[in-house]
Design an enzyme around this catalytic site. Structure first.
Site, PDB file in Angstrom:
ATOM      1  N   ARG A 227      42.575  41.018  42.689  1.00 20.16           N
ATOM      2  CA  ARG A 227      43.473  39.787  42.087  1.00 20.16           C
ATOM      3  C   ARG A 227      43.994  40.608  41.010  1.00 20.16           C
ATOM      4  O   ARG A 227      43.400  41.255  40.166  1.00 20.16           O
ATOM      5  CB  ARG A 227      42.870  38.573  41.796  1.00 20.16           C
ATOM      6  CG  ARG A 227      42.742  37.623  43.268  1.00 20.16           C
ATOM      7  CD  ARG A 227      44.037  37.028  43.515  1.00 20.16           C
ATOM      8  NE  ARG A 227      43.958  36.187  44.630  1.00 20.16           N
ATOM      9  CZ  ARG A 227      44.169  36.505  45.851  1.00 20.16           C
ATOM     10  NH1 ARG A 227      44.539  37.688  46.389  1.00 20.16           N
ATOM     11  NH2 ARG A 227      43.941  35.473  46.850  1.00 20.16           N
ATOM     12  N   HIS A 275      51.453  42.995  47.629  1.00 20.53           N
ATOM     13  CA  HIS A 275      50.325  41.922  48.044  1.00 20.53           C
ATOM     14  C   HIS A 275      50.396  41.818  49.814  1.00 20.53           C
ATOM     15  O   HIS A 275      50.377  40.842  50.214  1.00 20.53           O
ATOM     16  CB  HIS A 275      50.649  40.371  47.620  1.00 20.53           C
ATOM     17  CG  HIS A 275      49.400  39.634  47.685  1.00 20.53           C
ATOM     18  ND1 HIS A 275      49.013  38.707  46.576  1.00 20.53           N
ATOM     19  CD2 HIS A 275      48.167  39.490  48.293  1.00 20.53           C
ATOM     20  CE1 HIS A 275      47.841  38.154  46.816  1.00 20.53           C
ATOM     21  NE2 HIS A 275      47.251  38.832  48.189  1.00 20.53           N
TER      22      HIS A 275
END
Ligand code: NAP
Length: 312
Positions: A227, A275
């Site tokens: 993250r 991502h």
């Protein structure tokens, strides 16, 4: 008995999930009324949830048995106080497989120095640098959960010296394991390549800050498919500019999409991927969803339940 499951992800994903969910329910012998919308939330037994879907208030679902997340990372949902039932995160063999391949690919890119030959070929025969063997290189994994462990195992099988850090100390064959602040120091000071596969929690935010980046060996590589909040971006940019960190491959960011003007895009020592390291694969993820519904109906404990005190 028929149970009702509400598919609460964006419309575009319905087509990817509808058939495979039905197939997985049938394989478990479940009679599931799978709906995309409902006027009677009190009749819904399970919500199949994604943060990109339409639901954030679970209060109307008064007879809910569980929330079944399609995402592995639960930072956007675990603090939702309207959820009073177990929240289960996604553990999916397809997701793990994809992450293993992405992480291994990027480890090998840096380990073998592939950029030197792939980028900027100029007709000069440079054969003075031969790649070292994996056995001479240490890869440190921060996070040894479903994904971290799968990737660490793959790296170990390739011959790398592998170290791993988790909240609770683990014993894993072929991997030197650490926990706690001292363990973090050990792994950072000795890893040539650091892979971040931690969840986003209060405790993990900025785990790579100025101080911890300084512990890395000079010229270390960072790979972050975990993250964006795990990294203090200003500190990383400083470490890249000074050469302390040779290259950072970043898949996740504090703000996504990463703004066009963000310095990471143009930095010669940063690779931005949008991502895509891995994602939940509908076919295998449906089996996890179906197994939890089977368990719920059989009165057995759910699997992959989020510890909402720990935040993951
Ligand atoms: P997981 O199974 O919950 O594993 C999390 C790991 O982090 C565990 O080893 C846990 O330790 C460790 N950990 C948590 N808090 C810690 C702390 N304070 N100190 C040290 N270790 C800590 O999660 P996962 O399924 O492997 O997924 C990891 C993350 O990957 C997700 O949360 C998500 O953010 C990210 N992800 C990214 C993508 C992508 O495409 N980029 C896709 C899916 C997931 P314990 O083992 O002791 O519990």
């Amino acid at each position: 008995m028929t149970v009702t499951a509400l598919f609460a992800d964006r419309a575009a994903n319905w087509a990817r999930y509808e058939d495979v969910l039905h197939k997985a329910f049938a394989e478990k012998g479940l009679d599931v009324n799978l709906v995309r919308d409902t006027d009677a939330p009190e009749n819904v037994d399970y919500v199949i949830y994604a943060p990109t879907g339409p639901i954030s208030d679970f209060a109307p679902f008064t007879n809910l048995k569980a929330v079944l997340s399609l995402w592995a990372g639960v930072e956007k949902i675990e603090g939702n106080d309207s959820i009073k039932v177990p929240l289960c995160r996604m553990v999916d063999e397809g997701l793990s497989e994809g992450m293993r391949e992405w992480v291994t690919g990027h480890i090998l890119r840096h380990h073998l120095g592939m950029d030197a030959h792939i980028l900027g070929q100029d007709g000069v025969w440079r054969n003075d640098v031969v790649p070292p063997l994996a056995r001479s290189r240490t890869v440190g994994f921060l996070g040894l959960g479903e994904l971290g462990l799968s990737c660490a195992d793959a790296a170990s099988k390739l011959g790398f010296q592998v170290k791993g850090w988790s909240r609770r100390l683990k014993t894993i064959e072929g991997i030197e394991t650490f926990a706690g602040a001292e363990g973090l120091r050990d792994i950072l000071t000795t890893s040539d390549i650091i892979v971040l596969l931690l969840p986003d929690t209060v405790e993990t935010q900025n785990i790579l800050d100025r101080d911890s980046l300084n512990l890395l060996p000079d010229g270390a590589f960072i790979i972050n498919p975990g993250r964006g909040t795990l990294i203090d971006d200003s500190a990383l940019l400083e470490a890249l500019d000074s050469g302390k960190v040779a290259h950072a491959t970043l898949d996740v960011f504090r703000e996504e999409p990463l703004p066009e003007a963000h310095p990471y895009w143009a930095h010669p020592r940063v690779t931005v991927t949008p991502h895509i390291a891995s994602e939940t694969r509908p076919e295998t993820a449906s089996q996890t969803i179906a197994e939890n519904i089977r368990r719920g109906e059989a009165g057995e404990p759910f699997i992959h339940v989020v510890d909402r005190t720990a935040g993951y």
